[in-house]
Design a protein around this motif. Structure first.
Motif, PDB file in Angstrom:
ATOM      1  N   PRO A 544       0.808  -1.230   0.000  1.00  5.13           N
ATOM      2  CA  PRO A 544       0.000   0.000   0.000  1.00  5.13           C
ATOM      3  C   PRO A 544       0.840   1.279   0.000  1.00  5.13           C
ATOM      4  O   PRO A 544       0.339   2.341  -0.383  1.00  5.13           O
ATOM      5  CB  PRO A 544      -0.826  -0.120   1.288  1.00  5.13           C
ATOM      6  CG  PRO A 544      -0.054  -1.069   2.149  1.00  5.13           C
ATOM      7  CD  PRO A 544       0.599  -2.035   1.216  1.00  5.13           C
ATOM      8  N   TYR A 545       2.109   1.195   0.417  1.00  3.98           N
ATOM      9  CA  TYR A 545       2.953   2.386   0.480  1.00  3.98           C
ATOM     10  C   TYR A 545       3.712   2.655  -0.820  1.00  3.98           C
ATOM     11  O   TYR A 545       4.474   3.607  -0.906  1.00  3.98           O
ATOM     12  CB  TYR A 545       3.938   2.273   1.644  1.00  3.98           C
ATOM     13  CG  TYR A 545       4.587   0.921   1.809  1.00  3.98           C
ATOM     14  CD1 TYR A 545       5.592   0.492   0.956  1.00  3.98           C
ATOM     15  CD2 TYR A 545       4.163   0.063   2.829  1.00  3.98           C
ATOM     16  CE1 TYR A 545       6.174  -0.753   1.117  1.00  3.98           C
ATOM     17  CE2 TYR A 545       4.739  -1.198   2.983  1.00  3.98           C
ATOM     18  CZ  TYR A 545       5.747  -1.593   2.132  1.00  3.98           C
ATOM     19  OH  TYR A 545       6.308  -2.825   2.277  1.00  3.98           O
ATOM     20  N   VAL A 546       3.506   1.826  -1.848  1.00  2.00           N
ATOM     21  CA  VAL A 546       4.128   2.058  -3.154  1.00  2.00           C
ATOM     22  C   VAL A 546       3.122   2.762  -4.053  1.00  2.00           C
ATOM     23  O   VAL A 546       1.991   2.289  -4.235  1.00  2.00           O
ATOM     24  CB  VAL A 546       4.581   0.740  -3.796  1.00  2.00           C
ATOM     25  CG1 VAL A 546       5.029   0.972  -5.245  1.00  2.00           C
ATOM     26  CG2 VAL A 546       5.707   0.121  -2.986  1.00  2.00           C
ATOM     27  N   ASP A 547       3.528   3.897  -4.632  1.00  2.00           N
ATOM     28  CA  ASP A 547       2.680   4.631  -5.560  1.00  2.00           C
ATOM     29  C   ASP A 547       2.887   4.058  -6.958  1.00  2.00           C
ATOM     30  O   ASP A 547       3.919   4.296  -7.589  1.00  2.00           O
ATOM     31  CB  ASP A 547       3.044   6.120  -5.538  1.00  2.00           C
ATOM     32  CG  ASP A 547       2.050   6.968  -6.312  1.00  2.00           C
ATOM     33  OD1 ASP A 547       1.393   6.425  -7.218  1.00  2.00           O
ATOM     34  OD2 ASP A 547       1.958   8.173  -6.033  1.00  2.00           O
ATOM     35  N   ASN A 548       1.907   3.320  -7.444  1.00  2.00           N
ATOM     36  CA  ASN A 548       2.036   2.650  -8.744  1.00  2.00           C
ATOM     37  C   ASN A 548       2.020   3.613  -9.920  1.00  2.00           C
ATOM     38  O   ASN A 548       2.298   3.213 -11.054  1.00  2.00           O
ATOM     39  CB  ASN A 548       0.927   1.605  -8.911  1.00  2.00           C
ATOM     40  CG  ASN A 548       1.236   0.335  -8.161  1.00  2.00           C
ATOM     41  OD1 ASN A 548       1.780  -0.616  -8.708  1.00  2.00           O
ATOM     42  ND2 ASN A 548       0.884   0.310  -6.870  1.00  2.00           N
ATOM     43  N   ASN A 549       1.694   4.851  -9.668  1.00  2.00           N
ATOM     44  CA  ASN A 549       1.742   5.862 -10.722  1.00  2.00           C
ATOM     45  C   ASN A 549       3.069   6.599 -10.759  1.00  2.00           C
ATOM     46  O   ASN A 549       3.247   7.516 -11.566  1.00  2.00           O
ATOM     47  CB  ASN A 549       0.599   6.875 -10.535  1.00  2.00           C
ATOM     48  CG  ASN A 549      -0.753   6.236 -10.728  1.00  2.00           C
ATOM     49  OD1 ASN A 549      -0.967   5.504 -11.704  1.00  2.00           O
ATOM     50  ND2 ASN A 549      -1.678   6.493  -9.807  1.00  2.00           N
ATOM     51  N   ARG A 550       3.998   6.199  -9.885  1.00  2.00           N
ATOM     52  CA  ARG A 550       5.301   6.874  -9.839  1.00  2.00           C
ATOM     53  C   ARG A 550       6.421   5.829  -9.719  1.00  2.00           C
ATOM     54  O   ARG A 550       7.165   5.793  -8.751  1.00  2.00           O
ATOM     55  CB  ARG A 550       5.354   7.866  -8.674  1.00  2.00           C
ATOM     56  CG  ARG A 550       4.372   9.027  -8.815  1.00  2.00           C
ATOM     57  CD  ARG A 550       4.600  10.077  -7.743  1.00  2.00           C
ATOM     58  NE  ARG A 550       4.260   9.600  -6.413  1.00  2.00           N
ATOM     59  CZ  ARG A 550       4.672  10.189  -5.284  1.00  2.00           C
ATOM     60  NH1 ARG A 550       5.454  11.259  -5.336  1.00  2.00           N
ATOM     61  NH2 ARG A 550       4.299   9.708  -4.109  1.00  2.00           N
ATOM     62  N   LEU A 551       6.506   4.980 -10.733  1.00  2.00           N
ATOM     63  CA  LEU A 551       7.537   3.946 -10.784  1.00  2.00           C
ATOM     64  C   LEU A 551       8.592   4.322 -11.820  1.00  2.00           C
ATOM     65  O   LEU A 551       8.265   4.787 -12.910  1.00  2.00           O
ATOM     66  CB  LEU A 551       6.934   2.591 -11.147  1.00  2.00           C
ATOM     67  CG  LEU A 551       5.825   2.043 -10.236  1.00  2.00           C
ATOM     68  CD1 LEU A 551       5.305   0.720 -10.780  1.00  2.00           C
ATOM     69  CD2 LEU A 551       6.326   1.881  -8.812  1.00  2.00           C
ATOM     70  N   GLY A 552       9.857   4.110 -11.471  1.00  2.00           N
ATOM     71  CA  GLY A 552      10.954   4.369 -12.397  1.00  2.00           C
ATOM     72  C   GLY A 552      11.887   3.178 -12.464  1.00  2.00           C
ATOM     73  O   GLY A 552      11.874   2.297 -11.592  1.00  2.00           O
ATOM     74  N   ALA A 553      12.745   3.127 -13.486  1.00  2.00           N
ATOM     75  CA  ALA A 553      13.751   2.073 -13.640  1.00  2.00           C
ATOM     76  C   ALA A 553      15.089   2.714 -13.947  1.00  2.00           C
ATOM     77  O   ALA A 553      15.176   3.598 -14.810  1.00  2.00           O
ATOM     78  CB  ALA A 553      13.349   1.105 -14.740  1.00  2.00           C
ATOM     79  N   VAL A 554      16.134   2.259 -13.232  1.00  2.00           N
ATOM     80  CA  VAL A 554      17.469   2.853 -13.374  1.00  2.00           C
ATOM     81  C   VAL A 554      18.509   1.736 -13.405  1.00  2.00           C
ATOM     82  O   VAL A 554      18.301   0.658 -12.850  1.00  2.00           O
ATOM     83  CB  VAL A 554      17.777   3.819 -12.200  1.00  2.00           C
ATOM     84  CG1 VAL A 554      16.741   4.928 -12.131  1.00  2.00           C
ATOM     85  CG2 VAL A 554      17.841   3.079 -10.855  1.00  2.00           C
ATOM     86  N   GLY A 555      19.649   1.997 -14.059  1.00  2.00           N
ATOM     87  CA  GLY A 555      20.710   0.997 -14.055  1.00  2.00           C
ATOM     88  C   GLY A 555      21.878   1.398 -14.938  1.00  2.00           C
ATOM     89  O   GLY A 555      21.772   2.306 -15.766  1.00  2.00           O
ATOM     90  N   ALA A 556      23.007   0.718 -14.741  1.00  2.00           N
ATOM     91  CA  ALA A 556      24.231   0.986 -15.502  1.00  2.00           C
ATOM     92  C   ALA A 556      24.777  -0.296 -16.100  1.00  2.00           C
ATOM     93  O   ALA A 556      24.563  -1.388 -15.583  1.00  2.00           O
ATOM     94  CB  ALA A 556      25.291   1.633 -14.613  1.00  2.00           C
ATOM     95  N   SER A 557      25.497  -0.162 -17.208  1.00  2.00           N
ATOM     96  CA  SER A 557      26.147  -1.277 -17.899  1.00  2.00           C
ATOM     97  C   SER A 557      25.065  -2.243 -18.394  1.00  2.00           C
ATOM     98  O   SER A 557      24.185  -1.820 -19.159  1.00  2.00           O
ATOM     99  CB  SER A 557      27.164  -1.944 -16.982  1.00  2.00           C
ATOM    100  OG  SER A 557      28.072  -2.721 -17.704  1.00  2.00           O
TER     101      SER A 557
END
Length: 699
Positions: A544-557
């Protein structure tokens, strides 16, 4: 794309912040003023605070097991410069002693075998030379006087010789070929491997030399690789751990890949060589063993030789096996054949009966012990941490340890029960003022009904009644465990401090979960690994504490590749992306990278090998550039100009493609950085741009 780690970068000192709680040794000429750590205005970590931490490296236990010498690096942020000094501390703990305090960067500390001196390298004389000092830091004096300087050194156990490493020029530049054109700015290449990771070949090769030891005047010695166009240690990440004297001081074991050009680019086959000092003869001790064979260590009784070994040529992420040879019979045996984990950093016990090493298991790196006679392996430590080294010290073990919530410090470990005692506290004055987020282990069901370990890192002062933007972290490597590492760029506590929940999955293709799990990435970049990412983020997003309208993905290599690939299969799920040093176009990558064994193994081969079904599947199905038409979310692309593993044109192409499609995008380009960001002000800029981008689209 990996192999990092396996090396320690020379880092150093912050002018406006303090170093440690160490006391000063006597008779050390003071060169640098380091004020006390200031009182912070907030308990939330900032990039400036992160880059002010002292960074430990190069710890070594004294011959009597009572002391440890180690290096600490600090960055002076306004100067954009690093400083490194040497310290010592009792293996029982207590107040550390600062041994050096100079503008130069002391490194490669080694205890002399009699324990009466500490040797180290310094450029104080104008070139890097061997220096020595008393164990309390007094009596610092230059020992070697070798033209051109040296890179690394080791004492013979018998203390009558030393070996050292020096660059030897064997290739010709355009100025050597055309001396009448001294201002010509060009290179003329005839074969592969003219660039490697982050630098162009400089026409030199690292060679091992052996010479007599004299505490007042060590002079140039014998090149044991004379005329050979090979490197020992192996560039760019190999260190002095790849070379060792035999206990009687009569032989030198060293690691080398005796290939050049195209052959070097296509193979991982390095070997262990034994050089006889008396007659000058060299033998290939691992001839016929076709993968990486590295880091030879003699048993103290001189009867055995142990080393780390991979089986398959061309596979840089193969299982790292523990091999031991009987030097009398020549018999070689894999002591880890029934141990489905890697073995790294081998060190013998004083009685030659055990080998201690580090191995990753379920996303933590622990100390292990091999009982040689019983051929049995026992786990010593067990916790939410990573041990980066292990060193016997009498009846205890000393190791450098980190976690997602704690930078490197030294710990003493009881080998009988694994009980740990912290013996240094380099960044205590900062850590006492900071609040870090909770790190939680979570097991998630995958699409093929297996279990995936996922770390979830919560913001400091987490409130379960709030909804938080959440980031999927995509790991690089591709085969590098999402373990309890502490990073100065991809720092999970730094991300969480900006009020993000971080989801960090140990997706398919990572070690520590068995050989089969580790191998299920090669030739299948866009397959199960991508499914594993989505299984992880979707599982955590149910909270319930995760906002499903504000998800991002990050990474390197490989993580950057993952971001590009997910961006093309997004369907509006993620609202923002950040890709650092990622592969965007497989075909362009294949003919612009340097270590061809990597792309041959991981992509399956060349894009012109139409009879190769694995390669054809990779290029046709898994190259992110084929899915740009599906991109639907803003993307920040970051790349370094000196990245020759994944050239910056990959990032440039991805950014250009995004803008041509009308996708909001930014391109953060560091002309002088490589696959990493190593300078203080560049690192702080990286953090600021990173979070400005996320905040713009996720907050």
């Amino acid at each position: 794309m990996k192999k990092l780690a396996l090396f320690t970068l020379p880092l150093l000192m912050v002018g406006l912040m303090a170093c440690t709680t160490a006391t000063k040794a006597p008779k050390v000429e003071k060169k640098n003023f380091v004020p006390e750590v200031p009182k912070l205005t907030s308990d939330i970590m900032t990039p400036e605070v992160l880059w002010s931490f002292g960074r430990m490296s190069e710890a070594e236990v004294s011959p009597d097991g009572k002391s440890v010498v180690y290096a600490v690096t600090y960055f002076n942020i306004p100067e954009n410069k690093s400083y490194r000094d040497l310290y010592s501390v009792s293996t029982d703990g207590g107040t550390p002693v600062q041994l050096t305090d100079t503008p130069e960067k002391e490194f490669n500390p080694q205890w002399r075998p009699d324990g009466k001196k500490i040797g180290y390298l310094s450029s104080k004389s104008g070139s890097v030379q061997l220096w020595e000092m008393n164990p309390d830091g007094s009596g610092q004096h230059q020992v070697s006087h070798i033209d051109g300087g040296i890179i690394g050194f080791k004492y013979a156990p018998t203390q009558d010789r030393i070996l050292y490493v020096q660059n030897v020029k064997l290739d010709k530049s355009v100025h050597d070929l055309f001396p009448d054109l001294p201002k010509a700015n060009a290179r003329l290449e005839t074969d592969l491997m003219y660039v490697h990771w982050d630098q162009w070949h400089d026409y030199t090769y690292q060679h091992v030399f052996v010479t007599d030891y004299n505490e007042n005047n060590v002079v140039a010695g014998t090149d044991i690789m004379k005329g050979e166009r090979f490197d020992t240690p192996m560039k760019p990440f190999g260190g002095i751990e790849q070379i060792n004297f035999s206990p009687d001081g009569k032989k030198i074991a060293y690691t080398c890949k005796k290939k050049v050009g195209r052959a070097y680019a296509l193979s991982t086959n390095s070997d262990i060589y034994l050089y006889d000092i008396a007659n000058g003869e060299t033998i290939n001790y691992t001839k016929g063993m076709m993968g990486y064979d590295i880091n030879p260590v003699f048993s103290p009784d001189g009867k055995k030789l142990a080393w780390e070994s991979m089986e398959h040529d061309g596979y840089e992420s193969d299982k790292n096996r523990l091999f031991i040879a009987d030097l009398a019979t020549g018999d070689k045996m894999d002591y880890s054949k029934n141990f489905d984990q890697n073995a790294n950093g081998l060190v013998w016990s004083a009685d030659s009966k055990k080998i201690y090493f580090i191995s990753d298991f379920h996303a933590t790196d622990e100390m292990y012990a091999l009982d040689v006679a019983a051929d049995s392996i026992t786990r010593i430590t067990d916790g939410v941490h990573n041990y980066q080294s292990v060193m016997p010290a009498g009846d205890k073990l000393i190791g450098q340890r980190v976690s997602m919530s704690h930078p490197a410090d030294l710990y003493s470990v009881n080998p009988a029960d694994g009980k740990e005692t912290q013996i240094t506290a380099i960044n205590k004055k900062y850590l006492d003022q900071l609040t870090f987020g909770k790190v939680e282990k979570r097991w998630v069901k995958t699409v093929d009904n297996k279990k995936e370990l996922v770390w979830v890192i919560y913001p400091p002062h987490f409130d379960p009644n709030k909804k938080y933007p959440t980031l999927l972290y995509c790991e690089g490597g591709p085969q590098s465990t999402v373990s309890q590492f502490w990073s100065y760029r991809w720092n999970f506590q730094m991300m969480a401090a900006n009020d993000y929940i971080i989801v960090a999955p140990n997706r398919r293709g990572l070690p520590g979960f068995g050989t089969k799990w580790n191998e299920e990435i090669s030739g299948d970049y866009g397959g199960l690994a991508m499914d594993d990412y989505m299984s992880a983020i979707k599982d955590v997003a149910k909270e319930p504490y995760v906002d499903n309208n504000r998800l991002g993905a990050v990474g390197a290599s490989f993580g950057g590749y993952s971001v590009y690939y997910l961006a093309g299969h997004n369907n509006g799920y993620f609202k923002a992306f950040i890709a650092h040093d990622g592969i965007f176009n497989f075909e362009a990558m294949y003919t612009t990278t340097e270590e061809m064994w990597f792309v041959n193994w991981d992509l399956g081969g060349s894009y012109w090998d139409f009879k190769n079904p694995v390669a054809m599947k990779s290029y046709a199905k898994f190259s992110p550039h084929k899915y740009v038409q599906n991109w639907d979310a803003p993307i920040l692309v970051i790349h370094g100009g000196h990245d020759y593993r994944i050239p910056y044109t990959q990032g440039e192409a991805a950014f250009n493609a995004a803008r041509l499609r009308g996708i909001p995008a930014e391109f953060l380009y560091f002309p002088e950085e490589s696959h990493w960001v190593l300078q203080a002000q560049d690192g702080i800029l990286w953090q600021r741009v990173f979070f400005n981008w996320l905040d713009k689209y996720l907050k």
